[in-house]
Design a protein around this motif. Sequence first.
Motif, mmCIF file in Angstrom:
data_model
loop_
_atom_site.group_PDB
_atom_site.id
_atom_site.type_symbol
_atom_site.label_atom_id
_atom_site.label_comp_id
_atom_site.label_asym_id
_atom_site.label_seq_id
_atom_site.Cartn_x
_atom_site.Cartn_y
_atom_site.Cartn_z
ATOM 1 N N HIS A 138 0.836 -1.205 0.000
ATOM 2 C CA HIS A 138 0.000 0.000 0.000
ATOM 3 C C HIS A 138 0.875 1.260 0.000
ATOM 4 O O HIS A 138 0.535 2.260 -0.621
ATOM 5 C CB HIS A 138 -0.932 -0.007 1.220
ATOM 6 C CG HIS A 138 -2.050 -1.009 1.108
ATOM 7 N ND1 HIS A 138 -3.228 -0.749 0.438
ATOM 8 C CD2 HIS A 138 -2.162 -2.280 1.561
ATOM 9 C CE1 HIS A 138 -4.027 -1.810 0.506
ATOM 10 N NE2 HIS A 138 -3.402 -2.750 1.183
ATOM 11 N N THR A 139 1.999 1.208 0.713
ATOM 12 C CA THR A 139 2.920 2.356 0.755
ATOM 13 C C THR A 139 3.554 2.577 -0.614
ATOM 14 O O THR A 139 3.682 3.718 -1.084
ATOM 15 C CB THR A 139 4.006 2.113 1.823
ATOM 16 O OG1 THR A 139 3.351 1.815 3.064
ATOM 17 C CG2 THR A 139 4.909 3.318 1.996
ATOM 18 N N LEU A 140 3.924 1.491 -1.250
ATOM 19 C CA LEU A 140 4.502 1.572 -2.591
ATOM 20 C C LEU A 140 3.520 2.262 -3.555
ATOM 21 O O LEU A 140 3.908 3.148 -4.331
ATOM 22 C CB LEU A 140 4.831 0.145 -3.077
ATOM 23 C CG LEU A 140 5.330 -0.018 -4.505
ATOM 24 C CD1 LEU A 140 6.583 0.803 -4.759
ATOM 25 C CD2 LEU A 140 5.613 -1.512 -4.783
ATOM 26 N N ALA A 141 2.263 1.875 -3.473
ATOM 27 C CA ALA A 141 1.264 2.463 -4.374
ATOM 28 C C ALA A 141 1.194 3.981 -4.186
ATOM 29 O O ALA A 141 1.128 4.740 -5.159
ATOM 30 C CB ALA A 141 -0.105 1.821 -4.117
ATOM 31 N N VAL A 142 1.236 4.436 -2.917
ATOM 32 C CA VAL A 142 1.142 5.886 -2.658
ATOM 33 C C VAL A 142 2.416 6.606 -3.109
ATOM 34 O O VAL A 142 2.359 7.700 -3.690
ATOM 35 C CB VAL A 142 0.824 6.148 -1.170
ATOM 36 C CG1 VAL A 142 0.970 7.620 -0.822
ATOM 37 C CG2 VAL A 142 -0.587 5.675 -0.859
ATOM 38 N N LEU A 143 3.572 5.993 -2.886
ATOM 39 C CA LEU A 143 4.823 6.616 -3.352
ATOM 40 C C LEU A 143 4.777 6.817 -4.865
ATOM 41 O O LEU A 143 5.162 7.879 -5.377
ATOM 42 C CB LEU A 143 6.024 5.727 -2.996
ATOM 43 C CG LEU A 143 6.501 5.791 -1.537
ATOM 44 C CD1 LEU A 143 7.440 4.625 -1.233
ATOM 45 C CD2 LEU A 143 7.209 7.120 -1.249
ATOM 46 N N LEU A 144 4.280 5.813 -5.578
ATOM 47 C CA LEU A 144 4.229 5.919 -7.046
ATOM 48 C C LEU A 144 3.213 6.975 -7.477
ATOM 49 O O LEU A 144 3.486 7.783 -8.364
ATOM 50 C CB LEU A 144 3.899 4.556 -7.668
ATOM 51 C CG LEU A 144 4.957 3.463 -7.447
ATOM 52 C CD1 LEU A 144 4.479 2.126 -7.993
ATOM 53 C CD2 LEU A 144 6.300 3.855 -8.066
ATOM 54 N N GLU A 145 2.051 6.966 -6.807
ATOM 55 C CA GLU A 145 1.032 7.985 -7.108
ATOM 56 C C GLU A 145 1.596 9.397 -6.988
ATOM 57 O O GLU A 145 1.228 10.300 -7.728
ATOM 58 C CB GLU A 145 -0.109 7.900 -6.088
ATOM 59 C CG GLU A 145 -1.321 7.102 -6.507
ATOM 60 C CD GLU A 145 -2.147 6.792 -5.259
ATOM 61 O OE1 GLU A 145 -2.546 5.631 -5.141
ATOM 62 O OE2 GLU A 145 -2.344 7.697 -4.391
ATOM 63 N N ARG A 146 2.478 9.577 -5.982
ATOM 64 C CA ARG A 146 3.027 10.922 -5.740
ATOM 65 C C ARG A 146 4.279 11.191 -6.572
ATOM 66 O O ARG A 146 4.992 12.173 -6.344
ATOM 67 C CB ARG A 146 3.339 11.092 -4.257
ATOM 68 C CG ARG A 146 2.087 11.043 -3.404
ATOM 69 C CD ARG A 146 2.358 11.649 -2.058
ATOM 70 N NE ARG A 146 1.298 11.367 -1.113
ATOM 71 C CZ ARG A 146 1.313 11.724 0.159
ATOM 72 N NH1 ARG A 146 2.359 12.364 0.640
ATOM 73 N NH2 ARG A 146 0.312 11.431 0.955
ATOM 74 N N GLY A 147 4.607 10.301 -7.486
ATOM 75 C CA GLY A 147 5.663 10.576 -8.453
ATOM 76 C C GLY A 147 7.071 10.265 -7.986
ATOM 77 O O GLY A 147 8.038 10.707 -8.616
#
Length: 352
Positions: free
Chosen positions: A15-24
């Motif tokens: 889930h953390t990985l997904a947010v890091l990617l979303e934020r570029g």
Amino acid sequence: MHVLLTGGAGFIGQHTLAVLLERGHAVRVMDSLRADVHHGKPWAPPAGVELQIADVRDAAACDRALTGVDAVIHLAAKVGLGVDVQDLPDYASSNDVGAAMLFAAMARACIGRLTLASSMVVYGEGLALCPQHGLVPPAPRLEASLAAGDFEPPCPHCGQRLTAQLVAENTPFDPRNAYASSKVAQEFYAQNWSRVTGGSAAMMRYHNVYGPGMPRDTPYAGVAAIFTSALRRGEAPRVFEDGGQRRDFIHVRDIPAATVDACEQHRAGVAAFNVGSGTPRTVGQMAQALATALAGPAPVVTGGYRLGDVRHITADSRHLREALGWAPRIAFEDGMRELAHAPADLRSLGLS
Ligand code: UD1
């Protein structure tokens, strides 16, 4: 930023990985794919994410993983309560030694930004209000009291019943099990690292994290996963003690926002942040919410107990809200309904 995410293949990690990617952010995942978590199943990261399958206890692997990195989010750990004292060496090795190796490698690579997954369990029973002695650290619960069905920890001075409080970050450490001790050790190593290198460290003290993809059917699974599995087998959730023990259940999608906010924004020295929803529930209420969502049998309160358990532990997450502007978004009832009906595997959630 270029972020090294350890434990990126895990429950909170994905889930953390997904947010890091979303934020570029550019992300490299370092994960050992521990057999007791991944059961030998392969894991592939989303496109564009580099995966290094390695253990943080491997110094050379840490050096490789840190090349070109600006900040580290350290989630990789052995989780859970610990089944018995034979678990101590693995917690000490995986968590204490693992963190020490990673922080030493960060110093070699001159990387000055760390966000560490810690836990509310560092506080033990926290602080509670005695009518006579004010705020006190509750005395440890004796096995004889638990066996007699007396579950509330007493005032250490007069033995009176206490009223549990929301704990703030300055509450003294009081680890009551192997996992808790290893999280305290990690926090101290991070402080040592910060003092010597001048790096910034944010300690994220997560409360009881639940949600889709929770590890299930292992002795180290969290209670929400254990109850969901039981209900899916058509069995009643078995609630320990009298069901009145309080926790703050926080949805896993609320966690990465806090963690990535801290990674992006926290820049000076060492800071600790409680990460909780702010609305404590009893374990009995949680069991009932899942039973209702799955139209299953009503929870059974067993009176059983585990010696390493604390009675109540509930966070005051004001610091996180004020310092980083974070707020949880998923309400308990909605989150529990979602968990009840979610697929068991993170792969089915499209997170990897
Ligand atoms: C949990 C996490 C820990 C995390 C902490 C943060 C797990 C296993 N533990 O600890 O990693 O750092 O939150 O606050 O995820 N219970 C039952 N029936 C069961 C199992 C448990 O009633 O079958 C009760 C326990 O007695 C306890 C409560 O549920 O009172 C919570 O247990 P658990 O999910 O293991 O979590 P914590 O010990 O709170």
